[in-house]
Design a protein around this motif. Structure first.
Motif, short mmCIF file in Angstrom:
data_model
loop_
_atom_site.label_atom_id
_atom_site.label_comp_id
_atom_site.label_asym_id
_atom_site.label_seq_id
_atom_site.Cartn_x
_atom_site.Cartn_y
_atom_site.Cartn_z
N ILE A 376 0.82 -1.21 0.00
CA ILE A 376 0.00 0.00 0.00
C ILE A 376 0.86 1.27 0.00
O ILE A 376 0.33 2.37 -0.18
CB ILE A 376 -0.97 0.03 1.20
CG1 ILE A 376 -0.20 0.12 2.52
CG2 ILE A 376 -1.88 -1.18 1.19
CD1 ILE A 376 -1.11 0.31 3.71
N THR A 377 2.16 1.11 0.19
CA THR A 377 3.06 2.26 0.09
C THR A 377 3.69 2.34 -1.30
O THR A 377 3.70 3.41 -1.92
CB THR A 377 4.17 2.16 1.16
OG1 THR A 377 3.57 2.10 2.45
CG2 THR A 377 5.09 3.37 1.08
N ILE A 378 4.21 1.22 -1.79
CA ILE A 378 4.99 1.22 -3.03
C ILE A 378 4.12 1.46 -4.25
O ILE A 378 4.45 2.28 -5.12
CB ILE A 378 5.77 -0.10 -3.16
CG1 ILE A 378 6.87 -0.17 -2.10
CG2 ILE A 378 6.38 -0.23 -4.55
CD1 ILE A 378 7.56 -1.51 -2.03
N ILE A 379 2.99 0.75 -4.35
CA ILE A 379 2.18 0.84 -5.56
C ILE A 379 1.63 2.26 -5.76
O ILE A 379 1.78 2.83 -6.86
CB ILE A 379 1.06 -0.22 -5.55
CG1 ILE A 379 1.69 -1.62 -5.67
CG2 ILE A 379 0.06 0.03 -6.68
CD1 ILE A 379 0.68 -2.74 -5.70
N PRO A 380 0.99 2.90 -4.76
CA PRO A 380 0.53 4.29 -4.99
C PRO A 380 1.68 5.25 -5.28
O PRO A 380 1.56 6.12 -6.14
CB PRO A 380 -0.18 4.64 -3.68
CG PRO A 380 -0.55 3.34 -3.07
CD PRO A 380 0.54 2.41 -3.45
N LEU A 381 2.80 5.08 -4.56
CA LEU A 381 3.93 5.98 -4.78
C LEU A 381 4.50 5.80 -6.18
O LEU A 381 4.79 6.78 -6.88
CB LEU A 381 5.01 5.71 -3.73
CG LEU A 381 6.24 6.61 -3.76
CD1 LEU A 381 5.84 8.07 -3.58
CD2 LEU A 381 7.24 6.21 -2.68
N ALA A 382 4.65 4.53 -6.63
CA ALA A 382 5.16 4.28 -7.97
C ALA A 382 4.20 4.80 -9.03
O ALA A 382 4.63 5.33 -10.07
CB ALA A 382 5.41 2.79 -8.16
N THR A 383 2.91 4.67 -8.78
CA THR A 383 1.91 5.18 -9.73
C THR A 383 2.00 6.70 -9.84
O THR A 383 1.95 7.27 -10.94
CB THR A 383 0.50 4.76 -9.29
OG1 THR A 383 0.45 3.34 -9.18
CG2 THR A 383 -0.54 5.23 -10.30
N LEU A 384 2.15 7.36 -8.70
CA LEU A 384 2.28 8.83 -8.71
C LEU A 384 3.53 9.25 -9.47
O LEU A 384 3.49 10.17 -10.30
CB LEU A 384 2.33 9.34 -7.26
CG LEU A 384 2.55 10.85 -7.09
CD1 LEU A 384 1.39 11.63 -7.72
CD2 LEU A 384 2.69 11.20 -5.62
N VAL A 385 4.65 8.58 -9.20
CA VAL A 385 5.90 8.90 -9.91
C VAL A 385 5.74 8.66 -11.40
O VAL A 385 6.20 9.45 -12.23
CB VAL A 385 7.06 8.07 -9.33
CG1 VAL A 385 8.33 8.25 -10.17
CG2 VAL A 385 7.33 8.46 -7.89
N GLN A 386 5.05 7.58 -11.77
CA GLN A 386 4.85 7.26 -13.18
C GLN A 386 4.03 8.34 -13.88
O GLN A 386 4.36 8.76 -14.99
CB GLN A 386 4.15 5.91 -13.31
CG GLN A 386 3.95 5.44 -14.75
CD GLN A 386 3.33 4.07 -14.81
OE1 GLN A 386 3.11 3.43 -13.79
NE2 GLN A 386 3.03 3.61 -16.00
N VAL A 387 2.98 8.82 -13.22
CA VAL A 387 2.14 9.87 -13.81
C VAL A 387 2.94 11.16 -13.97
O VAL A 387 2.89 11.82 -15.01
CB VAL A 387 0.90 10.11 -12.93
CG1 VAL A 387 0.14 11.33 -13.39
CG2 VAL A 387 -0.01 8.88 -12.98
#
Length: 841
Positions: A376-387
C-alpha cells in the motif's frame, strides 16, 4: 496449478524452460535497444503546425479574468517559436483553420489563444486583442517532430541540438510524424553522421549528428535489473520449493512480472517475429502475473482459511482474460487497457478481501504485515511517480520506478527469512554481511574522495595577487605574471587535496570501526583475556562457579554465540556443566545425551589438543552441528581427561583463526589445574561436611542415652557410654516401669560408625515401645528380634544383656542375647563373679 501438487518435478521442468525463454528474450531486447542507432534525444509529434514568428502582446488568462476585462496592463506576449494550439478553446492546426476562426471572431474585441511553449514544454493561454494580431505574425510550418528532451552529453547535445527544436528533415527526407522519423533514424548506419534540419524559433539550422554505437540510459538499465530481480526471486522460490502451491504461484507471478518490467523499454527498427512475441508475451504476462500474485496471497505467507473459493479464483483469471482479449483485438489501446485491467483486478481483490477480512486469522495478519504495508506504500507511490514522469519532458525517466518496484520482492524474501516460511533459511551470514558492508564503505569513500578531487580541479579560485620575490611574499594590486598565478593555484589545490584526502581517510577509519563493532570484528586483547581468565580460575574454587566464570569470559572476549564446558570426575562421570547462549533445559538434555559418548571418544584420542566436530563420528557430529557447536577442546590433567570445552560460532560468523585456537588451547591448559584444584576443594569440603555431621550425630546419640540416673531404694546405679569413634553401636538404657522395679538393657551393634549408630537408634525405639507391655528381659529380646530380623542387613547383628531388678522381692532376672557375660560384685566378700547364662555368646 493443482496438477503440479502431485508432480513438483514436472513443474520444475516447465518453469526452467519458461524462465530460460523469458530471460533470454529480455536480454535480447536490451541488446537490441542498446545497439540500435540512437541520436540520444527524445521527440514526439507536434499538435499543430502553426508557429508564432513575431511577438504578439497578450494578457495571461488568469489576469484577464480576474480584472473582468478592464483595468489591466498588457504584461506578456506570445513568443517567437510558440506553437498555436487553440483559439477560444477550438483546436487549430492549419492556416486555413486559423483564418476561419479569425473571420468568425472578426467583430470580437479579442480572443483566447492557447500555445505550446516548446522551450518549456508547457501550455499557456493568453487573451489577445484583435487589433494586436497582425496576419504575418503566425505562419504554417512543414510537418515536423518536436524535441522535448536532449540527453546531456549525448550525440545530439554535442551537435548543438536544444530542447524545443523542431526537426523538419532527416537526411533530406521530409517528415510526417515521429514514427517515420524514428524509422529513418533506425535505418541509419551506426557510427555515421546524419543531417538534421531543425527549426529553432524562426531560424532553420542544419546539424550533423554522429549516432552512438552502443548506448542506453541509466533508467533503462534500472528497469532491466528490476525485472531480472523479479525473475531471479521467482525462479529461486519456484525451483527450491515446487511442492508448495504458494511458492509456485509467487514464482510464476514474479517471473512474468519481471519479464514485463525488463522489456518495457524497447527500440525497434521494423516489426518482426521477436517484436510480436515480446509485445504479446509481456502484455499477457503482466495480466497473468498480477492475477497469479493476487491468487498467491491466499496461500502466502500461510493458507488463508475459508478464502480459497473457486469462484473467486476464476473471476480473477476471467477479468485478466477479458482485458487481454480487448487489447489484442484492438478494442482498447495497450496503455489504457493495461492500466484499466490492472486497476480493475486490484479493486476487485481489495473489495473481496475487505468483505472477508474477519475470516483472516491473527497469525496470517501478523506474518503478512510487512508485505501489506509495503504494497500500500509502493504501488501508490510508484503510480504517482509514473504519472509525473509521463507528463514530464523526459518520459524515459519512468525507468526509475524500477527502484520502487524492486523493493517488493526483497520484502517477500525478508518475510520468508524472518519467519522461516516454506522451510527456507534465507539469513545472510554475518561474515558475508560484514564483507559486503566493508567493501561498499571503502568504495563509497574512494568515490567520494575522487569526486572531491575532480570538483577541486573544476573550481576557479579567486586568489589574492601574491608576488614571490626571493625570500619574501608580497600582496600587490597589479596583475601578477601567469606563471606565478598558476604556481599559487597549484599550491592551493595541493593543500586542499591533502586536507580532503586526510579527512576522507579519517572518515573511512571511523566508519570501518563502526562496522567492525557492529559485526564483532574488533581486535581481541588476548593478553588481557588470558590474565582475566587466570584470575577467574584462581579465585573460583567451587566447580559451578569455575565453569560459569570460564564460559562467560570466553563468550565475552571471543564474541561467541555459545560456549559450554563439562567437568569429568575419574574420566567417567560428568559432575558439572555450564553454558553460555543455551537454554538450561536444552543444555542439560544435550549433556546427558552426549557425555558418555564424548568421554569414550576423547579417551581414544589422547594426543588431540583441539578438533573440529567434522572429525567426530557421524552420529555425534550430527548432534553437535544441530546444537551449533563447531570445535571441541579436551581438558587434560596429567594425561587424565578432566573436562572439555565446546565452542560454537562467533557472533561475527567469521572462521576461527590461529590466535583464537591458541587461546582456547591455553584456556584448556589453565583450566585443567583449576579443575583438579576444584576437585580437591570439593573433597576437602565433603570431608569437613561429614566431620561436622558426625559431630552432630555424636551429640544426638549421646543425647539419646539416659541423661539421668533413676533413684531406686536399695540400688546404687551409675552408667556411661564412650564410643570408640564419633558415633557407634554401643547402647544402654534404663526402663523404669513402676516404683521398686527397674530393667537395665546393655547392647551393642556389630561394626562402628554411622550405620551401627542408626541401628542402635532403631533398637532403642523398639525396646522402649515393647517395654510398655511389662515384658521380661527374655520376652523383650524375643519380640525385638522378631521385629528386627526381617529388615536388618545380613552383615550386621545385635547383642544385648537385660537385667530386671525387683527390690521389694530382692530379686534379679537376667537374660543374655549373645552379649558379654555379667560381672557380679559381692560387697560382703569383695569378690567379682562372672555370670554366664546358657545360650550363644
Amino acid at each position: 496449478m493443482s496438477i503440479f501438487d502431485r508432480r513438483p518435478g514436472a513443474f520444475q521442468l516447465f518453469f526452467v524452460l519458461l524462465a530460460s525463454l523469458l530471460m533470454f528474450s529480455a536480454i535480447v531486447n536490451f541488446y537490441r535497444y542498446a545497439s540500435s542507432p540512437t541520436d540520444e534525444n527524445w521527440f514526439t509529434d507536434l499538435k499543430s503546425n502553426l508557429q508564432i514568428i513575431k511577438p504578439i502582446p497578450a494578457v495571461p488568462e488568469s489576469q484577464y479574468r480576474s480584472s473582468a476585462g478592464s483595468d489591466f496592463m498588457i504584461s506578456d506576449s506570445l513568443r517567437v517559436g510558440d506553437i498555436l494550439l487553440e483559439v477560444n478553446g477550438k483546436r487549430v492546426a492549419r492556416k486555413e483553420q486559423l483564418n476561419e476562426r479569425l473571420q468568425a471572431l472578426s467583430q470580437a474585441k479579442g480572443m483566447f489563444m492557447t500555445v505550446h511553449r516548446l522551450s518549456e514544454n508547457r501550455r499557456y493561454t493568453y487573451f489577445v486583442f484583435a487589433d494586436a494580431l497582425p496576419p504575418e505574425s503566425i505562419r504554417e510550418i512543414p510537418s515536423s517532430v518536436y524535441v522535448f528532451d536532449v540527453f546531456e552529453g549525448g550525440a545530439s547535445d554535442r551537435a548543438g541540438m536544444k530542447k524545443g527544436d523542431l526537426i523538419v528533415r532527416i537526411n533530406q527526407q521530409a517528415l510526417h510524424n515521429s514514427y517515420q522519423a524514428d524509422q529513418i533514424l533506425r535505418r541509419a548506419q551506426i557510427g555515421k553522421s546524419i543531417e538534421y534540419q531543425v527549426l529553432r524559433g524562426s531560424r532553420l539550422l542544419t546539424l550533423e549528428v554522429s549516432l552512438a554505437r552502443f548506448g542506453f540510459r541509466l533508467p533503462v538499465l534500472i528497469m532491466l535489473l528490476a525485472g531480472m530481480l523479479y525473475m531471479g526471486v521467482g525462479s529461486f522460490l519456484a525451483l527450491r520449493r515446487p511442492q508448495y502451491r504458494s511458492a509456485r504461484l509467487l514464482g510464476m507471478a514474479f517471473l512474468l512480472f519481471g519479464f514485463a518490467f525488463a522489456v518495457v523499454v524497447k527500440r525497434d527498427i521494423a516489426p518482426d517475429f521477436f517484436t510480436y512475441f515480446r509485445d504479446y508475451a509481456s502484455m499477457i504476462g503482466l495480466f497473468l502475473g498480477v492475477t497469479l500474485w493476487l491468487h498467491s496471497s491466499y496461500y502466502f505467507p500461510k493458507k488463508c482459511c475459508n478464502l480459497q473459493k473457486p469462484w473467486f479464483q476464476m473471476s480473477l483469471y476471467a477479468i485478466a482474460a477479458i482485458f487481454a482479449i480487448l487489447i489484442i483485438t484492438e478494442k482498447l489501446t495497450p496503455n489504457f487497457g493495461i492500466n484499466a485491467g490492472i486497476l480493475t483486478l486490484l479493486l476487485y481483490h481489495f473489495l473481496t478481501r475487505l468483505i472477508l477480512r474477519k475470516k483472516m486469522s491473527s497469525e496470517y495478519k501478523k506474518l503478512n504485515r510487512y508485505i501489506f504495508w509495503s504494497i500500500i506504500t509502493i504501488i501508490p507511490l510508484a503510480t504517482l511517480v509514473q504519472v509525473l514522469l509521463f507528463s514530464s519532458t523526459n518520459a524515459i525517466n519512468m525507468g526509475y520506478i524500477g527502484l520502487l518496484y524492486g523493493i517488493l520482492p526483497l520484502i517477500y524474501l525478508y518475510t520468508i527469512g524472518r519467519y522461516r516460511l516454506m522451510h527456507l533459511d534465507l539469513r545472510v551470514r554475518k561474515n558475508i554481511q560484514y564483507t559486503l558492508f566493508s567493501i561498499s564503505w571503502i568504495l563509497f569513500i574512494c568515490i567520494a574522495a575522487l569526486a572531491f578531487l575532480f570538483y577541486l580541479a573544476e573550481i576557479q579560485f579567486d586568489l589574492p595577487r601574491l608576488r614571490f620575490t626571493g625570500s619574501s611574499i608580497e600582496i600587490v594590486d597589479s596583475t601578477v605574471s601567469a606563471n606565478q598565478g598558476v604556481r599559487l593555484e597549484r599550491i592551493v589545490l595541493l593543500l586542499f587535496g591533502i586536507a580532503g584526502t586526510f579527512a576522507f581517510w579519517k572518515i573511512g577509519q571511523w566508519g570501518q570501526r563502526a562496522i567492525d563493532k557492529k559485526y564483532f570484528r574488533t581486535q581481541h586483547d588476548y593478553r588481557r583475556a588470558a590474565s582475566e581468565l587466570a584470575e577467574v580460575m584462581a579465585s573460583k574454587l567451587n566447580m559451578a562457579d569455575l565453569a560459569r566464570g570460564v564460559v562467560e569470559k570466553l563468550a565475552e572476549f571471543m564474541h561467541l554465540k555459545r560456549v559450554g564446558v563439562l567437568f569429568f570426575r575419574d574420566e567417567a562421570d560428568c559432575c558439572c556443566w555450564q553454558a553460555h547462549g543455551f537454554e538450561n533445559a536444552k543444555w542439560e538434555a544435550f549433556c546427558i545425551n552426549v557425555q558418555d559418548k564424548m568421554i569414550e571418544f576423547l579417551r581414544r584420542m589422547p594426543n588431540e589438543v583441539r578438533m573440529s566436530v567434522e572429525y567426530m563420528p557421524a552420529a555425534m557430529q550430527e548432534l553437535f552441528i544441530e546444537h551449533k557447536f563447531r570445535h571441541v577442546i579436551p581438558i587434560r590433567h596429567k594425561d587424565k581427561l578432566v573436562g572439555v570445552l565446546l565452542v560454537g560460532e562467533k557472533l561475527s560468523e567469521s572462521p576461527f583463526h590461529q590466535d583464537d585456537l591458541e587461546l582456547l588451547a591455553s584456556v584448556a591448559r589453565q583450566a585443567s589445574v583449576a579443575i583438579e584444584n576444584s576437585f580437591l576443594y570439593e573433597e576437602l569440603a565433603e570431608q569437613e561436611r561429614l566431620k561436622h555431621e558426625l559431630k552432630i550425630a555424636r551429640q544426638i546419640q549421646l543425647a539419646s542415652l539416659p541423661q539421668a540416673t533413676p533413684e531406686i531404694q536399695g540400688l546404687q546405679i551409675s552408667g556411661v557410654s564412650i564410643p570408640a569413634s564419633e558415633v557407634g553401636g554401643d547402647y544402654f538404657d534404663y526402663l523404669n516401669g513402676k516404683p521398686g522395679y527397674l530393667t537395665i538393657i546393655v547392647g551393642d551393634v556389630s561394626g562402628k560408625g554411622t550405620s551401627a549408630a542408626l541401628y542402635m537408634s532403631k533398637i532403642q525405639g523398639i525396646f522402649r515401645s515393647l517395654f510398655s507391655f511389662n515384658l521380661s528381659p527374655r520376652e523383650l529380646f524375643i519380640h525385638a528380634n522378631q521385629l528386627l530380623a526381617p529388615d536388618m542387613d545380613k552383615q550386621y547383628f545385635v547383642t544385648a544383656l537385660g537385667v530386671a531388678f525387683q527390690t521389694p522381692k530382692r530379686k534379679l532376672t537376667l537374660a543374655r542375647a549373645g552379649h558379654l557375660p555379667l560381672f557380679h560384685f559381692q560387697n560382703n566378700s569383695h569378690k567379682v563373679e562372672l555370670i554366664t547364662p546358657k545360650g550363644l555368646g
